[in-house]
Design an enzyme around this catalytic site. Structure first.
Site, PDB file in Angstrom:
ATOM      1  N   HIS A 162      10.043 -12.021  -7.974  1.00  0.00           N
ATOM      2  CA  HIS A 162      10.958 -11.934  -6.895  1.00  0.00           C
ATOM      3  C   HIS A 162      10.919 -10.721  -6.302  1.00  0.00           C
ATOM      4  O   HIS A 162      11.782 -10.415  -5.451  1.00  0.00           O
ATOM      5  CB  HIS A 162      11.912 -12.812  -6.768  1.00  0.00           C
ATOM      6  CG  HIS A 162      11.824 -14.656  -6.610  1.00  0.00           C
ATOM      7  ND1 HIS A 162      11.852 -14.419  -8.407  1.00  0.00           N
ATOM      8  CD2 HIS A 162      11.147 -15.411  -5.917  1.00  0.00           C
ATOM      9  CE1 HIS A 162      10.803 -16.289  -8.067  1.00  0.00           C
ATOM     10  NE2 HIS A 162      11.381 -16.194  -6.978  1.00  0.00           N
ATOM     11  N   LYS A 191       0.992  -0.741   0.443  1.00  0.00           N
ATOM     12  CA  LYS A 191      -0.235  -0.001   0.112  1.00  0.00           C
ATOM     13  C   LYS A 191       0.970   1.110   0.449  1.00  0.00           C
ATOM     14  O   LYS A 191       1.780   1.063   0.905  1.00  0.00           O
ATOM     15  CB  LYS A 191      -1.132  -0.008   1.233  1.00  0.00           C
ATOM     16  CG  LYS A 191      -0.058   0.550   2.078  1.00  0.00           C
ATOM     17  CD  LYS A 191      -1.211   0.326   3.197  1.00  0.00           C
ATOM     18  CE  LYS A 191      -0.341   0.607   5.360  1.00  0.00           C
ATOM     19  NZ  LYS A 191      -1.859   0.714   6.160  1.00  0.00           N
ATOM     20  N   SER A 228      19.708  -6.855 -10.569  1.00  0.00           N
ATOM     21  CA  SER A 228      18.693  -7.864  -9.922  1.00  0.00           C
ATOM     22  C   SER A 228      19.828  -8.226  -8.756  1.00  0.00           C
ATOM     23  O   SER A 228      21.093  -7.507  -8.796  1.00  0.00           O
ATOM     24  CB  SER A 228      19.516  -9.208 -11.322  1.00  0.00           C
ATOM     25  OG  SER A 228      18.011  -9.697 -11.422  1.00  0.00           O
ATOM     26  N   ALA A 230      24.283  -5.253 -10.003  1.00  0.00           N
ATOM     27  CA  ALA A 230      23.281  -5.983  -9.299  1.00  0.00           C
ATOM     28  C   ALA A 230      23.840  -5.817  -8.251  1.00  0.00           C
ATOM     29  O   ALA A 230      25.556  -6.427  -8.376  1.00  0.00           O
ATOM     30  CB  ALA A 230      23.547  -7.711 -10.565  1.00  0.00           C
TER      31      ALA A 230
END
Length: 162
Positions: A57, A44, A114, A132
């Site tokens: 993920h 939210k 990532s 990353a």
């Protein structure tokens, strides 16, 4: 709610949003033509702009504002609490009343690699690139490339690599 998708009625979805299975969205806003990968949670009071890609993920917590055309790699984690604790001073579990959400902003065109962790109270500038596995602890200037733990400035996007 579709099978394998938890999308609360409070979610504002733009036009042509692409949603994978196994997602959890509540109280957030997702812009037009954005793609949300599998096993993503967006909480939210957070916003993802238009034409973004949020890879699998990834965890986008409350208070995160992701502008348009942003790439977020796999397993990126946003943090929204400066001093996280499980319990309040009285010993009971903390509730929302016991802590303050700290904001994070990812500006237009930025890319986050990532496995990165983005701490709260930071801004990642326009077209910046976060390498990353980085841990971003302070603001990233527009067009900068940063990497490492903590993330350090390497060069600007348009500069030749030396």
């Amino acid at each position: 709610m579709s099978e394998f998708q938890a999308i609360a009625p409070s979610v504002k979805l733009g036009k042509d949003v692409k949603l994978s299975r196994f997602i959890n969205l509540y109280g957030c806003e997702i812009g037009d033509e954005t793609k949300i990968g599998a096993f993503v949670e967006i909480q939210k009071n957070s916003r993802v702009g238009r034409c973004c890609k949020i890879s699998s993920h990834t965890f986008v917590c409350e208070g995160v504002d992701i502008e348009d055309n942003v790439f977020v790699g796999h397993s990126v984690t946003f943090i929204n609490d400066v001093y996280p604790r499980a319990t309040a001073s009285g010993g009971g579990l903390q509730t929302e009343a016991d802590w303050k959400v700290e904001k994070t902003r990812v500006c237009e065109g930025a890319s986050i690699g990532s496995g990165s962790t983005i701490l709260c109270n930071v801004t990642i500038g326009e077209n910046a690139i976060v390498g990353a596995g980085s841990v971003v602890t302070k603001d990233v200037p527009p067009n900068a490339i940063v990497a490492g733990n903590p993330a350090k400035f390497l060069r600007f996007v348009n500069e030749e690599k030396k």
